[in-house]
Design a protein around this motif. Structure first.
Motif, PDB file in Angstrom:
ATOM      1  N   GLU A   1      16.767 -37.703 -21.334  1.00 34.59           N
ATOM      2  CA  GLU A   1      16.911 -36.393 -20.702  1.00 34.59           C
ATOM      3  C   GLU A   1      17.521 -35.563 -21.828  1.00 34.59           C
ATOM      4  OE1 GLU A   1      18.260 -34.450 -16.499  1.00 34.59           O
ATOM      5  OE2 GLU A   1      19.429 -36.298 -17.298  1.00 34.59           O
ATOM      6  N   PRO A   2      18.508 -36.032 -22.427  1.00 36.70           N
ATOM      7  CA  PRO A   2      19.221 -34.857 -23.504  1.00 36.70           C
ATOM      8  C   PRO A   2      18.155 -34.428 -24.582  1.00 36.70           C
ATOM      9  CG  PRO A   2      20.834 -36.944 -23.002  1.00 36.70           C
ATOM     10  CD  PRO A   2      19.617 -37.138 -22.492  1.00 36.70           C
ATOM     11  N   ILE A   3      17.306 -35.371 -25.037  1.00 31.77           N
ATOM     12  CA  ILE A   3      16.176 -35.427 -26.162  1.00 31.77           C
ATOM     13  C   ILE A   3      15.300 -34.353 -25.549  1.00 31.77           C
ATOM     14  CG2 ILE A   3      14.203 -36.408 -27.035  1.00 31.77           C
ATOM     15  CD1 ILE A   3      16.009 -39.048 -27.408  1.00 31.77           C
ATOM     16  N   LEU A   4      14.865 -34.460 -24.178  1.00 29.01           N
ATOM     17  CA  LEU A   4      13.939 -33.540 -23.664  1.00 29.01           C
ATOM     18  C   LEU A   4      14.238 -32.029 -23.556  1.00 29.01           C
ATOM     19  CD1 LEU A   4      12.416 -36.000 -20.956  1.00 29.01           C
ATOM     20  CD2 LEU A   4      11.179 -34.814 -22.876  1.00 29.01           C
ATOM     21  N   LYS A   5      15.609 -31.883 -23.122  1.00 28.46           N
ATOM     22  CA  LYS A   5      16.243 -30.774 -22.797  1.00 28.46           C
ATOM     23  C   LYS A   5      16.678 -29.997 -24.267  1.00 28.46           C
ATOM     24  CE  LYS A   5      18.409 -31.420 -18.436  1.00 28.46           C
ATOM     25  NZ  LYS A   5      19.714 -31.727 -17.698  1.00 28.46           N
ATOM     26  N   ALA A   6      17.044 -30.677 -25.146  1.00 29.45           N
ATOM     27  CA  ALA A   6      16.887 -30.267 -26.479  1.00 29.45           C
ATOM     28  C   ALA A   6      15.897 -29.571 -26.962  1.00 29.45           C
ATOM     29  CB  ALA A   6      17.697 -31.201 -27.659  1.00 29.45           C
ATOM     30  N   ARG A   7      14.640 -30.493 -26.880  1.00 27.42           N
ATOM     31  CA  ARG A   7      13.463 -30.089 -27.440  1.00 27.42           C
ATOM     32  C   ARG A   7      12.657 -28.704 -26.596  1.00 27.42           C
ATOM     33  NH1 ARG A   7      10.239 -28.903 -31.297  1.00 27.42           N
ATOM     34  NH2 ARG A   7       7.852 -29.231 -30.800  1.00 27.42           N
ATOM     35  N   ARG A   8      13.272 -28.621 -25.379  1.00 27.70           N
ATOM     36  CA  ARG A   8      12.912 -27.286 -24.481  1.00 27.70           C
ATOM     37  C   ARG A   8      13.438 -26.303 -25.083  1.00 27.70           C
ATOM     38  NH1 ARG A   8      14.872 -27.676 -18.560  1.00 27.70           N
ATOM     39  NH2 ARG A   8      16.991 -27.533 -19.823  1.00 27.70           N
TER      40      ARG A   8
ATOM     41  N   LEU B   1       7.569 -43.923 -25.639  1.00 27.16           N
ATOM     42  CA  LEU B   1       8.447 -43.016 -25.245  1.00 27.16           C
ATOM     43  C   LEU B   1       9.387 -42.427 -26.598  1.00 27.16           C
ATOM     44  CD1 LEU B   1       9.870 -44.425 -22.001  1.00 27.16           C
ATOM     45  CD2 LEU B   1       8.437 -42.416 -22.326  1.00 27.16           C
ATOM     46  N   GLU B   2       9.599 -43.332 -27.415  1.00 26.36           N
ATOM     47  CA  GLU B   2      10.215 -42.612 -28.626  1.00 26.36           C
ATOM     48  C   GLU B   2       9.527 -41.803 -29.264  1.00 26.36           C
ATOM     49  OE1 GLU B   2      13.256 -43.925 -32.108  1.00 26.36           O
ATOM     50  OE2 GLU B   2      13.042 -44.703 -29.952  1.00 26.36           O
ATOM     51  N   ALA B   3       7.886 -42.101 -29.466  1.00 29.08           N
ATOM     52  CA  ALA B   3       7.078 -41.108 -30.041  1.00 29.08           C
ATOM     53  C   ALA B   3       6.815 -39.880 -29.481  1.00 29.08           C
ATOM     54  CB  ALA B   3       5.703 -41.773 -30.699  1.00 29.08           C
ATOM     55  N   VAL B   4       6.413 -39.900 -28.000  1.00 30.33           N
ATOM     56  CA  VAL B   4       6.160 -38.833 -27.509  1.00 30.33           C
ATOM     57  C   VAL B   4       7.124 -38.993 -26.146  1.00 30.33           C
ATOM     58  CG1 VAL B   4       4.342 -37.518 -26.187  1.00 30.33           C
ATOM     59  CG2 VAL B   4       3.975 -39.073 -28.230  1.00 30.33           C
ATOM     60  N   PRO B   5       8.297 -38.432 -25.918  1.00 29.81           N
ATOM     61  CA  PRO B   5       9.100 -38.560 -24.988  1.00 29.81           C
ATOM     62  C   PRO B   5       8.557 -38.066 -23.434  1.00 29.81           C
ATOM     63  CG  PRO B   5      10.313 -37.684 -26.644  1.00 29.81           C
ATOM     64  CD  PRO B   5       9.016 -37.677 -27.158  1.00 29.81           C
ATOM     65  N   TYR B   6       7.923 -37.080 -23.542  1.00 24.42           N
ATOM     66  CA  TYR B   6       7.367 -36.610 -22.300  1.00 24.42           C
ATOM     67  C   TYR B   6       5.933 -37.024 -21.899  1.00 24.42           C
ATOM     68  CZ  TYR B   6       5.193 -33.894 -26.035  1.00 24.42           C
ATOM     69  OH  TYR B   6       4.570 -33.391 -27.344  1.00 24.42           O
ATOM     70  N   THR B   7       5.635 -38.165 -22.629  1.00 24.39           N
ATOM     71  CA  THR B   7       4.201 -38.460 -22.054  1.00 24.39           C
ATOM     72  C   THR B   7       4.320 -39.031 -20.840  1.00 24.39           C
ATOM     73  OG1 THR B   7       2.539 -39.995 -22.615  1.00 24.39           O
ATOM     74  CG2 THR B   7       4.480 -41.016 -23.076  1.00 24.39           C
TER      75      THR B   7
ATOM     76  N   ALA C   1       4.696 -29.824 -20.541  1.00 27.24           N
ATOM     77  CA  ALA C   1       4.780 -31.354 -20.503  1.00 27.24           C
ATOM     78  C   ALA C   1       6.343 -31.988 -20.421  1.00 27.24           C
ATOM     79  CB  ALA C   1       4.228 -31.839 -21.734  1.00 27.24           C
ATOM     80  N   ILE C   2       7.078 -31.142 -21.073  1.00 29.02           N
ATOM     81  CA  ILE C   2       8.548 -31.275 -21.023  1.00 29.02           C
ATOM     82  C   ILE C   2       9.238 -31.061 -19.316  1.00 29.02           C
ATOM     83  CG2 ILE C   2      10.885 -30.701 -21.741  1.00 29.02           C
ATOM     84  CD1 ILE C   2       9.402 -30.222 -24.593  1.00 29.02           C
ATOM     85  N   ASP C   3       8.757 -30.096 -18.929  1.00 32.09           N
ATOM     86  CA  ASP C   3       9.129 -29.875 -17.606  1.00 32.09           C
ATOM     87  C   ASP C   3       8.749 -30.906 -16.701  1.00 32.09           C
ATOM     88  OD1 ASP C   3      10.698 -27.472 -18.388  1.00 32.09           O
ATOM     89  OD2 ASP C   3       9.134 -26.047 -17.854  1.00 32.09           O
ATOM     90  N   ALA C   4       7.439 -31.219 -16.701  1.00 31.41           N
ATOM     91  CA  ALA C   4       7.152 -32.522 -16.015  1.00 31.41           C
ATOM     92  C   ALA C   4       7.719 -33.746 -16.079  1.00 31.41           C
ATOM     93  CB  ALA C   4       5.405 -32.646 -16.169  1.00 31.41           C
ATOM     94  N   ALA C   5       7.999 -33.980 -17.351  1.00 28.18           N
ATOM     95  CA  ALA C   5       8.893 -34.961 -17.614  1.00 28.18           C
ATOM     96  C   ALA C   5      10.137 -35.270 -17.114  1.00 28.18           C
ATOM     97  CB  ALA C   5       8.898 -35.483 -19.121  1.00 28.18           C
TER      98      ALA C   5
ATOM     99  N   PHE D   1      10.280 -41.275 -14.064  1.00 25.38           N
ATOM    100  CA  PHE D   1      10.403 -41.170 -15.688  1.00 25.38           C
ATOM    101  C   PHE D   1      10.032 -42.807 -16.183  1.00 25.38           C
ATOM    102  CE2 PHE D   1      12.022 -41.051 -19.847  1.00 25.38           C
ATOM    103  CZ  PHE D   1      10.994 -40.193 -20.282  1.00 25.38           C
ATOM    104  N   GLY D   2       9.086 -42.758 -17.251  1.00 27.24           N
ATOM    105  CA  GLY D   2       8.936 -44.099 -17.958  1.00 27.24           C
ATOM    106  C   GLY D   2       8.024 -44.889 -17.148  1.00 27.24           C
TER     107      GLY D   2
END
Length: 107
Positions: A8-15, A91-97, A63-67, A76-77
């Protein structure tokens, strides 16, 4: 540490990073352009590149919002196609997959 605490923090930071980049692209595209025709041609090419970056950023944001929605839903996952767990390496390679490796390969 569970998936949500990790991603979640990784996705929010990327967003946030993408939103900042998209704002900069919008600002750059809105700037006055030089009157010189050679410079205008170069600027036009640059604008096309910026627009492509913007489109790519918008797609990644979706994709991030969907994740993040899957995190809220508790799914998730888990692959949205087959229901199997998504590997930690994926997930490490593409966290929002939304897909496991097998389902992603079949698309």
């Amino acid at each position: 540490m569970n998936l949500i605490d990790t991603y979640e923090p990784i996705l929010k930071a990327r967003r946030d990073e993408i939103n900042a980049r998209l704002q900069k692209i919008d600002s750059d595209l809105g700037k006055q352009r030089p009157a010189d025709s050679e410079e205008r041609a170069t600027e036009s090419e640059n604008d096309e590149v910026l627009e492509e970056f913007g489109s790519t950023g918008q797609a990644e944001l979706k994709a991030i919002d969907a994740a993040l929605s899957r995190i809220k839903a508790g799914t998730f996952g888990t692959c949205v196609k087959c229901g199997d767990p998504i590997s930690p390496e994926r997930l490490e390679a593409v966290p929002y997959t939304p897909f496991c490796k097998t389902c992603a390969a079949s698309l």
